[in-house]
Scaffold this motif. Sequence first.
Motif, mmCIF file in Angstrom:
data_model
loop_
_atom_site.group_PDB
_atom_site.id
_atom_site.type_symbol
_atom_site.label_atom_id
_atom_site.label_comp_id
_atom_site.label_asym_id
_atom_site.label_seq_id
_atom_site.Cartn_x
_atom_site.Cartn_y
_atom_site.Cartn_z
ATOM 1 N N LEU A 185 0.839 -1.193 0.000
ATOM 2 C CA LEU A 185 0.000 0.000 0.000
ATOM 3 C C LEU A 185 0.877 1.248 0.000
ATOM 4 N N ARG A 186 0.453 2.253 -0.749
ATOM 5 C CA ARG A 186 1.220 3.498 -0.791
ATOM 6 C C ARG A 186 1.029 4.310 0.483
ATOM 7 N N ASP A 187 -0.138 4.197 1.089
ATOM 8 C CA ASP A 187 -0.453 4.977 2.286
ATOM 9 C C ASP A 187 -1.574 4.263 3.021
ATOM 10 N N ILE A 188 -1.806 4.658 4.260
ATOM 11 C CA ILE A 188 -3.015 4.247 4.974
ATOM 12 C C ILE A 188 -3.682 5.505 5.514
ATOM 13 N N VAL A 189 -4.887 5.346 6.027
ATOM 14 C CA VAL A 189 -5.653 6.514 6.454
ATOM 15 C C VAL A 189 -5.847 6.509 7.967
ATOM 16 N N TYR A 190 -6.118 7.700 8.500
ATOM 17 C CA TYR A 190 -6.536 7.805 9.889
ATOM 18 C C TYR A 190 -7.974 7.328 10.018
ATOM 19 N N GLY A 191 -8.333 6.912 11.206
ATOM 20 C CA GLY A 191 -9.702 6.549 11.506
ATOM 21 C C GLY A 191 -10.086 7.065 12.880
ATOM 22 N N SER A 192 -9.823 6.268 13.901
ATOM 23 C CA SER A 192 -10.163 6.641 15.273
ATOM 24 C C SER A 192 -9.255 7.759 15.781
ATOM 25 N N SER A 193 -9.746 8.481 16.771
ATOM 26 C CA SER A 193 -8.993 9.538 17.443
ATOM 27 C C SER A 193 -8.894 9.219 18.930
ATOM 28 N N PHE A 194 -7.947 9.869 19.618
ATOM 29 C CA PHE A 194 -7.900 9.731 21.071
ATOM 30 C C PHE A 194 -7.745 11.091 21.730
ATOM 31 N N LEU A 195 -8.142 11.136 22.993
ATOM 32 C CA LEU A 195 -8.039 12.324 23.841
ATOM 33 C C LEU A 195 -7.165 11.987 25.040
ATOM 34 N N VAL A 196 -6.366 12.956 25.488
ATOM 35 C CA VAL A 196 -5.495 12.787 26.645
ATOM 36 C C VAL A 196 -5.692 13.977 27.565
ATOM 37 N N GLY A 197 -6.032 13.716 28.825
ATOM 38 C CA GLY A 197 -6.201 14.790 29.800
ATOM 39 C C GLY A 197 -7.635 14.897 30.271
ATOM 40 N N PRO A 198 -7.956 15.939 31.052
ATOM 41 C CA PRO A 198 -9.318 16.095 31.584
ATOM 42 C C PRO A 198 -10.314 16.339 30.453
ATOM 43 N N ILE A 199 -11.255 15.429 30.293
ATOM 44 C CA ILE A 199 -12.235 15.526 29.212
ATOM 45 C C ILE A 199 -13.451 16.313 29.693
ATOM 46 N N GLU A 200 -13.854 17.293 28.898
ATOM 47 C CA GLU A 200 -15.032 18.101 29.180
ATOM 48 C C GLU A 200 -16.000 17.991 28.015
ATOM 49 N N MET A 201 -17.299 18.160 28.289
ATOM 50 C CA MET A 201 -18.312 18.097 27.238
ATOM 51 C C MET A 201 -18.635 19.504 26.756
ATOM 52 N N MET A 202 -18.344 19.780 25.493
ATOM 53 C CA MET A 202 -18.661 21.051 24.854
ATOM 54 C C MET A 202 -19.129 20.739 23.437
ATOM 55 N N GLN A 203 -20.408 20.388 23.299
ATOM 56 C CA GLN A 203 -21.014 19.808 22.102
ATOM 57 C C GLN A 203 -20.544 18.377 21.892
ATOM 58 N N ARG A 204 -19.288 18.106 22.119
ATOM 59 C CA ARG A 204 -18.700 16.768 22.036
ATOM 60 C C ARG A 204 -17.610 16.706 23.104
ATOM 61 N N PRO A 205 -17.072 15.536 23.416
ATOM 62 C CA PRO A 205 -15.953 15.475 24.365
ATOM 63 C C PRO A 205 -14.740 16.230 23.813
ATOM 64 N N VAL A 206 -14.135 17.078 24.644
ATOM 65 C CA VAL A 206 -12.942 17.811 24.239
ATOM 66 C C VAL A 206 -11.964 17.843 25.406
#
Length: 326
Positions: A185-206
């Motif tokens: 394969l020439r490349d692969i793609v991103y999919g899932s994301s992760f968060l590190v630190g105190p998570i707060e809800m502001m429309q979505r987790p941030v």
Amino acid sequence: MSRFAVALATALACLVPPARAEDVAVTASRASIVPPRAEDVAVTVSNESVATLCAEEDNVDLRFHSPTVRRFRIEAQHPAVIGSIVRDTTAPDFTNCTITDKADHRFTPRRVVLHDDARLRVVGITFDKFWRPERVPVTVAGRREEGFHLVQLFHKERGRPPYEFLVLYPVDGYWRIKPRPPPHLRDIVYGSSFLVGPIEMMQRPVVNFETIAFDPAAMTFDLAFKAGGSARLKVVTVDDQRVAVEVALERPVTGGPFAGLRSMYVTETNADGAQVEWRAPGENRWHQSPVMGFQGGQGMEVRLGRNIASRHNTSSPDHLLSAFGN
């Protein structure tokens, strides 16, 4: 506007849940490359995922809780099907999508090379619009800038073009990592994301950053949180099999999650993260559950990934969180 759409314009039970019929033993190849250590501890994982018909919505939401954990490891690894991929599917699919997030805040677009040497390139990007107005100071090798919506890291090897393996969204705290592609394969793609630190809800987790500083020589991010406290995230592995980062929190995050995994799931064959696998404390086996049926529980190691090919982001990596410690 969804995170994927914005990027195109340029991640509870306190006891282990009882074994269910879908629980299966997972082969040794699914285990972490880092052997469990005697001092590793279990964390509580809650599942806040919601159903959706839209493949561009981050509806998978796993949150990691512990009143004592100060260190852990995150790996992005190729999915089990990587060797069988003949044609990668990477285009967005807005079928059945009603995007409610709005990128109402306008900016002057720019792209800035913040660092460039024989092994690493760091680039900051400002989009023309974004869903939050905040401007987070970002310092790279002593150079301070602000207003970036995306920070990209490119790995360099002799005889190979620079390869983007990590992106960070400073304004809402989302990270994505991916290993180098396999030879076919020439490349692969991103999919899932992760968060590190105190998570707060502001429309979505941030995660809200006060400041971000990156040291290219040490491959470390120093993160100060608006909610208080700080963390250091160090890139420890970038190769054809995985990207691994190790996180050290200044202090435990109490009263909420210290990390999160975000992904998307419509069906098992239309998902970036379809299965949760976890190794419970005191057990010599792994458990497995479809992500939308995962009831939460405790784990020494927790993986979000796929066991069969998906027609959405087919090559995107699995993610493993492990090596939790105090």
